[in-house]
Design a protein around this motif. Sequence first.
Motif, mmCIF file in Angstrom:
data_model
loop_
_atom_site.group_PDB
_atom_site.id
_atom_site.type_symbol
_atom_site.label_atom_id
_atom_site.label_comp_id
_atom_site.label_asym_id
_atom_site.label_seq_id
_atom_site.Cartn_x
_atom_site.Cartn_y
_atom_site.Cartn_z
ATOM 1 N N PRO A 72 58.100 94.798 -32.246
ATOM 2 C CA PRO A 72 57.383 95.105 -30.997
ATOM 3 C C PRO A 72 57.849 96.372 -30.279
ATOM 4 O O PRO A 72 59.053 96.592 -30.163
ATOM 5 C CB PRO A 72 57.628 93.872 -30.130
ATOM 6 N N GLN A 73 56.904 97.152 -29.772
ATOM 7 C CA GLN A 73 57.230 98.266 -28.870
ATOM 8 C C GLN A 73 57.469 97.713 -27.472
ATOM 9 O O GLN A 73 58.306 98.161 -26.735
ATOM 10 C CB GLN A 73 56.093 99.289 -28.835
ATOM 11 N N THR A 74 56.663 96.677 -27.104
ATOM 12 C CA THR A 74 56.821 96.037 -25.787
ATOM 13 C C THR A 74 57.025 94.544 -26.005
ATOM 14 O O THR A 74 56.247 93.892 -26.699
ATOM 15 C CB THR A 74 55.574 96.242 -24.906
ATOM 16 N N HIS A 118 61.080 98.275 -26.150
ATOM 17 C CA HIS A 118 61.675 97.893 -24.861
ATOM 18 C C HIS A 118 61.437 96.410 -24.595
ATOM 19 O O HIS A 118 60.352 95.902 -24.906
ATOM 20 C CB HIS A 118 61.066 98.738 -23.723
ATOM 21 N N LEU A 119 62.448 95.742 -24.043
ATOM 22 C CA LEU A 119 62.369 94.309 -23.739
ATOM 23 C C LEU A 119 62.568 94.080 -22.257
ATOM 24 O O LEU A 119 63.560 94.545 -21.681
ATOM 25 C CB LEU A 119 63.437 93.551 -24.534
ATOM 26 N N GLY A 139 54.748 99.829 -15.878
ATOM 27 C CA GLY A 139 53.841 100.646 -16.681
ATOM 28 C C GLY A 139 53.505 100.013 -18.014
ATOM 29 O O GLY A 139 53.302 100.708 -19.019
ATOM 30 N N ILE A 140 53.468 98.666 -18.024
ATOM 31 C CA ILE A 140 53.148 97.947 -19.263
ATOM 32 C C ILE A 140 51.637 97.812 -19.386
ATOM 33 O O ILE A 140 50.996 97.354 -18.447
ATOM 34 C CB ILE A 140 53.762 96.518 -19.213
ATOM 35 N N GLU A 141 51.063 98.171 -20.531
ATOM 36 C CA GLU A 141 49.636 97.942 -20.771
ATOM 37 C C GLU A 141 49.452 96.483 -21.224
ATOM 38 O O GLU A 141 48.738 95.705 -20.633
ATOM 39 C CB GLU A 141 49.120 98.927 -21.827
ATOM 40 N N SER A 142 50.140 96.124 -22.290
ATOM 41 C CA SER A 142 50.126 94.737 -22.795
ATOM 42 C C SER A 142 51.387 94.531 -23.620
ATOM 43 O O SER A 142 52.094 95.481 -23.956
ATOM 44 C CB SER A 142 48.888 94.497 -23.669
ATOM 45 N N PHE A 143 51.702 93.240 -23.930
ATOM 46 C CA PHE A 143 52.898 92.909 -24.704
ATOM 47 C C PHE A 143 52.549 92.667 -26.170
ATOM 48 O O PHE A 143 51.517 92.055 -26.474
ATOM 49 C CB PHE A 143 53.598 91.691 -24.111
ATOM 50 N N ASP A 144 53.413 93.138 -27.054
ATOM 51 C CA ASP A 144 53.271 92.875 -28.487
ATOM 52 C C ASP A 144 53.888 91.522 -28.846
ATOM 53 O O ASP A 144 53.469 90.867 -29.796
ATOM 54 C CB ASP A 144 53.974 93.970 -29.296
#
Length: 214
Positions: free
Chosen positions: A59-61, A85-86, A131-136
């Motif tokens: 995951p990137q996010t 990033h976590l 600034g999170i769009e969505s979580f992986d």
Amino acid sequence: TGTTRPQRLLRAVQERATRGDSESVIAAIDHFCRHQEWAMNVGDEKGFILDSVVSEVSPQTALELGTYCGYSTVRIARLLPPGGHLITLEFNPNYAAVARQVIAWAGLEDMVQVVEGASGDWIPHLREHFGIESFDFVFLDHWKELYLPDIKLLEECGLLRKGTVLLADNVICPGTPDYLEYVRKSQSYESHYFGSHLEYTRAEDGLEKSVYLG
Ligand SMILES: Cc1cc(C(=O)N2CCN(C)CC2)sc1-c1cc(O)c2nc[nH]c(=O)c2c1
Ligand SMILES: [Mg+2]
């Protein structure tokens, strides 16, 4: 007065693990929990399943609900790809304070943000604040009663995308029956159960992996 269990766990890390070596931090916590005091970390057996899912998603996010002492935070962060990033949410400020020091001892503080407060209060503000769009990837390990309301909130806030992987701890012990029923029945999820054991014990427990289909 005296020390708390999280403080004793942190001392075991600082005494037994090598700074900057995340594997030695994980091993020190597992040793402490097997030989000194049981603590509610995901543990080595379920941790191995967590590792395999994180490695597969890369995951990137990533979002973790429930930091406790940072054991699973370290397990996840050590496997993030470059730029990954976590964000980890923790309600208890004493747990958060210990977790920050465990994560720093592992040398992973640059990839992790420990956020103090209630998950239900923070989830609606994650996009604007971080600034999170969505979580992986999302790891649920906070409180059994909050698993279901929190994933519904994540859906409503548009923080899940087609393919987001949710992994939930303790779906058998202590147990999250309403969450399990929802993800297994919903057309919006593809779910799979990984049988294992409650950390450091022979009691049955497991992880539920659910892919959001949009
Ligand atoms: C606190 C607790 C006690 C348990 C248990 O059955 N016990 C009998 C066996 N003895 C040895 C230990 C205690 S299981 C458990 C627990 C475990 C997690 O992984 C949790 N993860 C997130 N949030 C939680 O509240 C959480 C609670
Ligand atoms: Mg747990």
